[in-house]
Write a protein that holds these residues in place. Structure first.
Motif, PDB file in Angstrom:
ATOM      1  N   TRP A 231      31.429 -34.893  -2.821  1.00  0.00           N
ATOM      2  CA  TRP A 231      30.862 -33.601  -2.411  1.00  0.00           C
ATOM      3  C   TRP A 231      31.597 -32.462  -3.124  1.00  0.00           C
ATOM      4  O   TRP A 231      30.972 -31.549  -3.671  1.00  0.00           O
ATOM      5  CB  TRP A 231      30.976 -33.490  -0.896  1.00  0.00           C
ATOM      6  N   LEU A 232      32.923 -32.532  -3.125  1.00  0.00           N
ATOM      7  CA  LEU A 232      33.723 -31.503  -3.770  1.00  0.00           C
ATOM      8  C   LEU A 232      33.443 -31.428  -5.270  1.00  0.00           C
ATOM      9  O   LEU A 232      33.400 -30.340  -5.855  1.00  0.00           O
ATOM     10  CB  LEU A 232      35.211 -31.765  -3.540  1.00  0.00           C
ATOM     11  N   SER A 233      33.230 -32.561  -5.905  1.00  0.00           N
ATOM     12  CA  SER A 233      32.954 -32.568  -7.346  1.00  0.00           C
ATOM     13  C   SER A 233      31.653 -31.833  -7.657  1.00  0.00           C
ATOM     14  O   SER A 233      31.554 -31.116  -8.668  1.00  0.00           O
ATOM     15  CB  SER A 233      32.887 -34.010  -7.870  1.00  0.00           C
ATOM     16  N   MET A 234      30.641 -31.996  -6.793  1.00  0.00           N
ATOM     17  CA  MET A 234      29.390 -31.272  -6.976  1.00  0.00           C
ATOM     18  C   MET A 234      29.621 -29.764  -6.851  1.00  0.00           C
ATOM     19  O   MET A 234      29.098 -28.975  -7.640  1.00  0.00           O
ATOM     20  CB  MET A 234      28.353 -31.710  -5.927  1.00  0.00           C
ATOM     21  N   TYR A 235      30.413 -29.394  -5.857  1.00  0.00           N
ATOM     22  CA  TYR A 235      30.677 -27.971  -5.613  1.00  0.00           C
ATOM     23  C   TYR A 235      31.476 -27.338  -6.752  1.00  0.00           C
ATOM     24  O   TYR A 235      31.166 -26.238  -7.216  1.00  0.00           O
ATOM     25  CB  TYR A 235      31.426 -27.815  -4.287  1.00  0.00           C
ATOM     26  N   LEU A 236      32.521 -28.015  -7.224  1.00  0.00           N
ATOM     27  CA  LEU A 236      33.351 -27.471  -8.294  1.00  0.00           C
ATOM     28  C   LEU A 236      32.562 -27.276  -9.586  1.00  0.00           C
ATOM     29  O   LEU A 236      32.773 -26.313 -10.315  1.00  0.00           O
ATOM     30  CB  LEU A 236      34.552 -28.390  -8.544  1.00  0.00           C
ATOM     31  N   ALA A 237      31.641 -28.191  -9.839  1.00  0.00           N
ATOM     32  CA  ALA A 237      30.838 -28.098 -11.070  1.00  0.00           C
ATOM     33  C   ALA A 237      29.901 -26.899 -11.049  1.00  0.00           C
ATOM     34  O   ALA A 237      29.446 -26.455 -12.112  1.00  0.00           O
ATOM     35  CB  ALA A 237      30.048 -29.388 -11.278  1.00  0.00           C
ATOM     36  N   PHE A 238      29.588 -26.356  -9.861  1.00  0.00           N
ATOM     37  CA  PHE A 238      28.747 -25.162  -9.795  1.00  0.00           C
ATOM     38  C   PHE A 238      29.347 -24.006 -10.592  1.00  0.00           C
ATOM     39  O   PHE A 238      28.628 -23.202 -11.180  1.00  0.00           O
ATOM     40  CB  PHE A 238      28.555 -24.720  -8.339  1.00  0.00           C
ATOM     41  N   SER A 239      30.673 -23.900 -10.584  1.00  0.00           N
ATOM     42  CA  SER A 239      31.345 -22.785 -11.250  1.00  0.00           C
ATOM     43  C   SER A 239      31.340 -22.908 -12.772  1.00  0.00           C
ATOM     44  O   SER A 239      31.771 -21.986 -13.466  1.00  0.00           O
ATOM     45  CB  SER A 239      32.794 -22.668 -10.752  1.00  0.00           C
ATOM     46  N   ALA A 240      30.851 -24.035 -13.270  1.00  0.00           N
ATOM     47  CA  ALA A 240      30.856 -24.243 -14.719  1.00  0.00           C
ATOM     48  C   ALA A 240      29.841 -23.352 -15.427  1.00  0.00           C
ATOM     49  O   ALA A 240      30.071 -22.930 -16.562  1.00  0.00           O
ATOM     50  CB  ALA A 240      30.584 -25.706 -15.045  1.00  0.00           C
ATOM     51  N   ILE A 241      28.700 -23.087 -14.784  1.00  0.00           N
ATOM     52  CA  ILE A 241      27.701 -22.211 -15.398  1.00  0.00           C
ATOM     53  C   ILE A 241      27.405 -21.036 -14.469  1.00  0.00           C
ATOM     54  O   ILE A 241      27.509 -21.148 -13.241  1.00  0.00           O
ATOM     55  CB  ILE A 241      26.404 -22.968 -15.745  1.00  0.00           C
ATOM     56  N   GLN A 242      27.019 -19.915 -15.057  1.00  0.00           N
ATOM     57  CA  GLN A 242      26.918 -18.655 -14.346  1.00  0.00           C
ATOM     58  C   GLN A 242      25.910 -18.699 -13.202  1.00  0.00           C
ATOM     59  O   GLN A 242      26.184 -18.261 -12.093  1.00  0.00           O
ATOM     60  CB  GLN A 242      26.538 -17.538 -15.340  1.00  0.00           C
ATOM     61  N   THR A 244      24.725 -21.008 -11.300  1.00  0.00           N
ATOM     62  CA  THR A 244      25.020 -21.825 -10.113  1.00  0.00           C
ATOM     63  C   THR A 244      26.378 -21.491  -9.493  1.00  0.00           C
ATOM     64  O   THR A 244      26.749 -22.089  -8.484  1.00  0.00           O
ATOM     65  CB  THR A 244      25.004 -23.330 -10.469  1.00  0.00           C
ATOM     66  N   SER A 245      27.100 -20.548 -10.079  1.00  0.00           N
ATOM     67  CA  SER A 245      28.483 -20.281  -9.634  1.00  0.00           C
ATOM     68  C   SER A 245      28.558 -19.733  -8.216  1.00  0.00           C
ATOM     69  O   SER A 245      29.598 -19.832  -7.567  1.00  0.00           O
ATOM     70  CB  SER A 245      29.172 -19.314 -10.602  1.00  0.00           C
ATOM     71  N   GLY A 246      27.468 -19.151  -7.714  1.00  0.00           N
ATOM     72  CA  GLY A 246      27.505 -18.590  -6.370  1.00  0.00           C
ATOM     73  C   GLY A 246      27.021 -19.528  -5.290  1.00  0.00           C
ATOM     74  O   GLY A 246      26.990 -19.151  -4.108  1.00  0.00           O
ATOM     75  N   LEU A 247      26.667 -20.745  -5.643  1.00  0.00           N
ATOM     76  CA  LEU A 247      26.150 -21.693  -4.658  1.00  0.00           C
ATOM     77  C   LEU A 247      27.276 -22.233  -3.772  1.00  0.00           C
ATOM     78  O   LEU A 247      28.409 -22.391  -4.219  1.00  0.00           O
ATOM     79  CB  LEU A 247      25.433 -22.853  -5.359  1.00  0.00           C
ATOM     80  N   GLY A 248      26.924 -22.529  -2.535  1.00  0.00           N
ATOM     81  CA  GLY A 248      27.943 -22.935  -1.568  1.00  0.00           C
ATOM     82  C   GLY A 248      28.008 -24.422  -1.312  1.00  0.00           C
ATOM     83  O   GLY A 248      27.317 -25.225  -1.957  1.00  0.00           O
ATOM     84  N   PHE A 249      28.816 -24.774  -0.317  1.00  0.00           N
ATOM     85  CA  PHE A 249      29.013 -26.180   0.031  1.00  0.00           C
ATOM     86  C   PHE A 249      27.730 -26.827   0.563  1.00  0.00           C
ATOM     87  O   PHE A 249      27.522 -28.024   0.398  1.00  0.00           O
ATOM     88  CB  PHE A 249      30.125 -26.316   1.069  1.00  0.00           C
ATOM     89  N   ASN A 250      26.899 -26.021   1.237  1.00  0.00           N
ATOM     90  CA  ASN A 250      25.648 -26.596   1.762  1.00  0.00           C
ATOM     91  C   ASN A 250      24.724 -27.059   0.629  1.00  0.00           C
ATOM     92  O   ASN A 250      24.085 -28.118   0.726  1.00  0.00           O
ATOM     93  CB  ASN A 250      24.932 -25.575   2.649  1.00  0.00           C
ATOM     94  N   VAL A 251      24.685 -26.288  -0.462  1.00  0.00           N
ATOM     95  CA  VAL A 251      23.873 -26.684  -1.621  1.00  0.00           C
ATOM     96  C   VAL A 251      24.463 -27.933  -2.272  1.00  0.00           C
ATOM     97  O   VAL A 251      23.747 -28.843  -2.680  1.00  0.00           O
ATOM     98  CB  VAL A 251      23.787 -25.534  -2.641  1.00  0.00           C
TER      99      VAL A 251
END
Length: 322
Positions: A231-242, A244-251
């Motif tokens: 789950w954390l790996s999915m969340y951390l990867a959000f910050s890789a591109i602009q 998706t960077s604002g998406l949260g843990f629920n996403v």
């Protein structure tokens, strides 16, 4: 040793994965997707990959507990390398990794093959339970979003396909399906008649490996930890591109459930299915499909590269020890 029939089956599955990948990317602006991938912040991708690696370590620790419960004093490193080599094998042949890692334990720790298979069955049962529990929680907490996707993307398309088929082809499809089911039942019965005892022993040892655990709470903690770090790996990867960077843990949780169902598909490394499912999950949160594909491509590629690197290192270790 693989026969021609098995090789053809895996080639067909790989072709299906490539087809789904082509379907996912067809009609998309590939230049823009590639531009997003090139401009990604790969430091966050590295953090995401490290999170996946921690999940692999926890999986090895959890698997080792099952061995110890049936009186096989295996080392952590042999268990860890077997897990990693199993993931590497799955990139070549779907589901072959489970047999592959059991083979590594046979060679390195002299654990009987069916004893290992029994522990793997137990481990996978817990993973299936966690997947179903996660899917239930996703539906419970985000029913409006997910139910809309299931209705419009899955149900409506399936019904439209059924309506587009005329009666002749419908009858032919039903007859063909029933024939395949009958053939499958026949071959399964034949296989069970020949290998029933060994299958029974493996299953029995698998269930016993959990029931004999002295510290079941630690086993469950490892299981929860595995899924948390995925789950954390999915969340951390959000910050890789602009975008998706604002998406949260629920996403990230929804993307995790969608991607987990994708990885269940019998396709090498989930190729194609993973990309489509993750992109569809992000569409629910107003992320354009092409941007979801860019995110899924970065995430899948990083995990693919991680598996290749760690798998080769583990192979070198196992071979050198031999």
């Amino acid at each position: 040793m693989l026969n021609l029939k098995s090789v053809l089956k895996y080639l067909v599955l790989f072709a299906i994965g490539i087809g789904i990948l082509y379907f996912a990317f067809s009609g998309q602006d590939l230049e823009k997707i590639w531009e997003e991938i090139k401009n990604a912040n790969f430091l966050w991708v590295v953090f995401s990959a490290i999170s996946v690696w921690i999940a692999h370590v926890l999986r090895a620790l959890r698997w080792r507990m099952l061995y110890q419960s049936i009186n096989y004093k295996v080392t952590f490193w042999h268990t860890y390398h077997a897990v990693i080599i199993g993931y590497l094998a799955n990139l070549v042949l779907p589901r072959f990794g489970e047999i592959g890692r059991c083979s590594v334990m046979l060679k390195s720790e002299k654990v009987p093959m069916f004893a290992s298979i029994g522990t793997v069955i137990t481990e996978r049962l817990f993973d299936i339970f966690m997947l179903l529990l996660s899917a239930f929680l996703m539906l419970l907490c985000q029913y409006d979003l997910v139910s809309d996707f299931l209705f419009k993307t899955i149900y409506v398309n399936v019904v439209a396909k059924i309506h587009s088929i005329n009666y002749f082809w419908s009858i032919l499809l039903i007859v063909l399906s029933l024939s395949l089911i009958a053939a499958a039942i026949y071959f399964i019965r034949q296989a069970l008649n020949k290998k029933f005892l060994r299958v029974y022993v493996g299953l029995k040892q698998g269930f016993n490996s959990y029931s004999n655990l002295k510290n079941k709470s630690l086993f469950i903690a490892y299981t929860l930890g595995i899924w948390f770090f995925y789950w954390l790996s999915m969340y951390l990867a959000f910050s890789a591109i602009q975008i998706t960077s604002g998406l949260g843990f629920n996403v990230a949780f929804t993307a995790l459930v969608f991607s987990s169902f994708a990885m269940v598909a019998p396709v090498q490394g989930g190729i194609g299915v993973f990309h489509w499912m993750v992109a569809q999950a992000l569409v629910l949160y107003a992320i354009p499909f092409k941007d979801g594909l860019a995110y899924a491509t970065i995430l899948h590629s990083s995990q693919f590269l991680l598996t290749i690197i760690l798998g080769c290192l583990s192979l070198i270790f196992v071979i050198s020890k031999k």
